[in-house]
Design an enzyme around this catalytic site. Structure first.
Site, PDB file in Angstrom:
ATOM      1  N   ARG A  51      -5.980 -15.493  13.490  1.00 62.25           N
ATOM      2  CA  ARG A  51      -6.264 -16.831  13.071  1.00 62.25           C
ATOM      3  C   ARG A  51      -5.436 -17.806  13.015  1.00 62.25           C
ATOM      4  NH1 ARG A  51     -10.106 -15.056   8.126  1.00 62.25           N
ATOM      5  NH2 ARG A  51      -7.990 -13.547   7.950  1.00 62.25           N
ATOM      6  N   LYS A 182       1.434  12.633  14.758  1.00 59.20           N
ATOM      7  CA  LYS A 182       2.879  13.176  14.267  1.00 59.20           C
ATOM      8  C   LYS A 182       3.423  14.483  15.097  1.00 59.20           C
ATOM      9  CE  LYS A 182       2.019  11.463   9.531  1.00 59.20           C
ATOM     10  NZ  LYS A 182       3.031  10.745   9.112  1.00 59.20           N
ATOM     11  N   ASP A 235      -9.921   8.299   1.632  1.00 58.64           N
ATOM     12  CA  ASP A 235      -8.824   7.702   2.202  1.00 58.64           C
ATOM     13  C   ASP A 235      -7.958   8.877   3.241  1.00 58.64           C
ATOM     14  OD1 ASP A 235      -6.759   5.400   2.666  1.00 58.64           O
ATOM     15  OD2 ASP A 235      -5.489   6.806   1.281  1.00 58.64           O
ATOM     16  N   HIS A 240      -7.476  12.470   7.898  1.00 56.73           N
ATOM     17  CA  HIS A 240      -6.098  13.166   7.841  1.00 56.73           C
ATOM     18  C   HIS A 240      -6.131  14.726   7.499  1.00 56.73           C
ATOM     19  CE1 HIS A 240      -4.890   9.215   8.448  1.00 56.73           C
ATOM     20  NE2 HIS A 240      -4.354   8.957   7.050  1.00 56.73           N
TER      21      HIS A 240
HETATM   22  C1  BG6 Z   1      -3.049   6.176   5.475  1.00 59.64           C
HETATM   23  C2  BG6 Z   1      -3.697   6.202   3.995  1.00 59.64           C
HETATM   24  O1  BG6 Z   1      -4.171   6.809   6.017  1.00 59.64           O
HETATM   25  O2  BG6 Z   1      -1.945   7.136   5.436  1.00 59.64           O
HETATM   26  C3  BG6 Z   1      -2.689   5.769   2.881  1.00 59.64           C
HETATM   27  O3  BG6 Z   1      -4.589   4.835   4.031  1.00 59.64           O
HETATM   28  C4  BG6 Z   1      -1.552   6.891   3.054  1.00 59.64           C
HETATM   29  O4  BG6 Z   1      -3.347   5.716   1.663  1.00 59.64           O
HETATM   30  C5  BG6 Z   1      -1.122   7.093   4.390  1.00 59.64           C
HETATM   31  O5  BG6 Z   1      -0.635   6.402   2.194  1.00 59.64           O
HETATM   32  C6  BG6 Z   1       0.010   8.243   4.458  1.00 59.64           C
HETATM   33  O6  BG6 Z   1       0.567   8.213   5.971  1.00 59.64           O
HETATM   34  P1  BG6 Z   1       1.860   9.020   6.108  1.00 59.64           P
HETATM   35  O7  BG6 Z   1       2.092   8.915   7.403  1.00 59.64           O
HETATM   36  O8  BG6 Z   1       2.737   8.121   5.333  1.00 59.64           O
HETATM   37  O9  BG6 Z   1       1.854  10.057   5.423  1.00 59.64           O
END
Ligand code: BG6
Length: 484
Positions: A51, A182, A235, A240
């Protein structure tokens, strides 16, 4: 060892949300590092669209500051920032209206790989997809990249998938889970499927249990409002941790090829048993004399959202029946540590008289802070005095094994964006995987909501609530300590 960087094809990459936090912190510095490594073609274009009313030069200044702030320059040791910035363009755009779309079209070259990064709120995915289609900007070969959160439950994830698929085929959609980018996560597949050593032992006959930990020291401060609607389960676990679980538990795919890998991951998610309420512990961090509590950070003194979760689950298939998988993740914990630990069973008979120390082989796959692996093996303690056994780690830290090349390991976002340009979906989540992951997490979250489950408080910078320790103690096991 000389790292081999293979340049990708020429491309136009449009970043919707090109002035946002993710673009500043990760996407743009990451692209710069790929540029410095020689992977980005010298004609490739990166086009920011958002924007804000920038012109090209204004955007270049904005990106320069982002790269200087978020580490691109130092890490790459690269002085080519000016020439990189010349490959950047910008147009203000209205995702819901007509402004900016003609300019965007004129900035794109049409005869190179086209990728559109939707680094915006999911509520705009549909609008962007439609505008790209109606303005005849996207082609059947274009790729779109989307970020988590991909929905907040099964229903919303299905809606998002349906919205994207109105204009794009599944083969064009790249759903990012940055954990898959990673280095060690990919190494996990290399170790499992590139060595003869581990696979015969990778089952319930030899594995006692598996632990997956993603502990962070950061609070949710600064993003408390978003986080409070999400919590650790949505989250971190739904994406993950479950992705890590899939890679550790999946059957060997017939080839390292996108759908073969993703088919196997999907089977793992579908085989996950529901989690019993007493096999899951939720927590919320307390205040310290100097820092706020979770509830202060979230801005809700009565929040029931969890900043920590630990659980035990099982995978109902022949390979893993009876093997507990313990997962935990939390904010404001004692140390930043992400690791997967495969604990093998005790020997069924020890030939060494008087040795009852319960030696075990343990494979530790460390994702953060230092990427590497260790295998604890039992050896004789050196020196006289008979056959005393001790466990020592065989260490494979990437820093040591790869020497200076370890510094060149691309960060997750760098690798994933290059994979988008290459058209390789192996490290991206397929729509059915995301839906299956929600189908497993939904009943857990709904159970908490129905019971108005109150998370257990835990001390900031600790190992989480005591109940999380008890979860393993009850099974005669313990979590790997979070080393500081
Ligand atoms: C994100 C989450 O997907 O991954 C965050 O929303 C978290 O809450 C982050 O802190 C962690 O990523 P990394 O790569 O720092 O382990």
């Amino acid at each position: 060892m000389v790292s081999r960087v293979i340049p990708v094809e020429d491309f136009d990459l449009v970043i919707f949300g090109g002035t946002g936090d993710l673009a500043r912190r990760k996407i743009l510095p990451g692209l710069f590092r790929r540029y410095c490594s020689g992977q980005m073609p010298k004609d490739a274009r990166i086009i920011g669209a958002a924007r804000s009313e920038f012109d090209h030069d204004g955007y270049r200044t904005f990106v320069r500051e982002a790269i200087e702030e978020f580490g691109g320059v130092d890490k790459a040791g690269c002085t080519e920032l000016d020439s990189f910035l010349n490959q950047l363009f910008y147009t203000p755009i209205n995702a819901k209206g007509v402004e900016g779309w003609d300019t965007l079209k004129s900035l794109m070259r049409g005869n190179v790989v086209q990728a559109f990064y939707f680094s915006v709120a999911p509520s705009l995915f549909g609008d962007l997809a439609e505008r790209l289609h109606d303005n005849k900007i996207a082609t059947p070969d274009s790729r779109i990249v989307v970020e988590k959160p991909f929905g907040r439950d099964l229903e919303s994830a299905k809606e998002l998938n349906a919205t994207l698929r109105e204009h794009f085929d599944e083969t064009q959609i790249y759903r990012i889970d940055h954990y898959l980018g990673k280095e060690t996560v990919q190494n996990l597949m290399a170790v499992r499927f590139g060595n003869i050593l581990f696979e015969p032992l990778w089952n319930n006959k030899y594995v006692d249990h598996i632990q997956i930990t993603v502990a962070e020291t950061v609070s949710v401060g600064g993003r408390g409002a978003y986080y409070d609607k999400s919590g650790a389960m949505r989250d971190m676990v739904q994406n993950h941790l479950m992705q890590l679980l899939c890679l550790i538990a999946m059957e060997p795919p017939s080839q390292f090829e996108p759908d073969a890998v993703r088919d196997e991951k999907l089977k793992v998610i579908r085989a996950l048993e529901p989690v019993e309420p007493h096999h899951i512990v939720r927590g919320q961090y307390d205040a310290t004399p100097d820092e706020q509590s979770y509830r202060d950070d979230a801005g809700d003194p009565k929040s029931f959202t969890e900043s920590f979760v630990a659980m035990k689950t099982h995978i109902a298939n022949w390979r893993w029946a009876g093997v507990p998988f313990y997962m935990r993740t939390g904010k404001k914990m004692r140390a930043r540590s992400s690791e997967i630990i495969v604990v093998f069973k005790d020997l069924n008979h020890s030939i060494f008289e008087g040795d009852d120390a319960g030696h075990r082989n343990v494979l530790t796959i460390q994702l953060q802070p230092n990427e590497g692996m260790t295998l604890d093996v039992t050896i004789k303690e050196p020196g006289p005095g008979g056959m005393r056994l001790i466990d020592v780690p065989l260490d494979m830290s990437f820093d040591e094994a790869l020497g200076p090349d370890a510094d060149d390991i691309p960060e997750a976002y760098e690798r994933l964006i290059m994979d988008v340009i290459r058209g390789n979906q192996t490290l991206f989540m397929r729509g059915d995987e995301v839906e299956a992951a929600w189908a497993w997490t939904d009943p857990i979250i709904q159970g908490w909501e129905a019971r108005r489950d109150v998370p257990k408080p835990y001390d900031a910078y600790s190992r989480g609530p005591e109940d999380a320790m008890a979860l393993l103690h009850r099974d005669g096991r313990k979590w790997r300590d979070l080393s500081v």
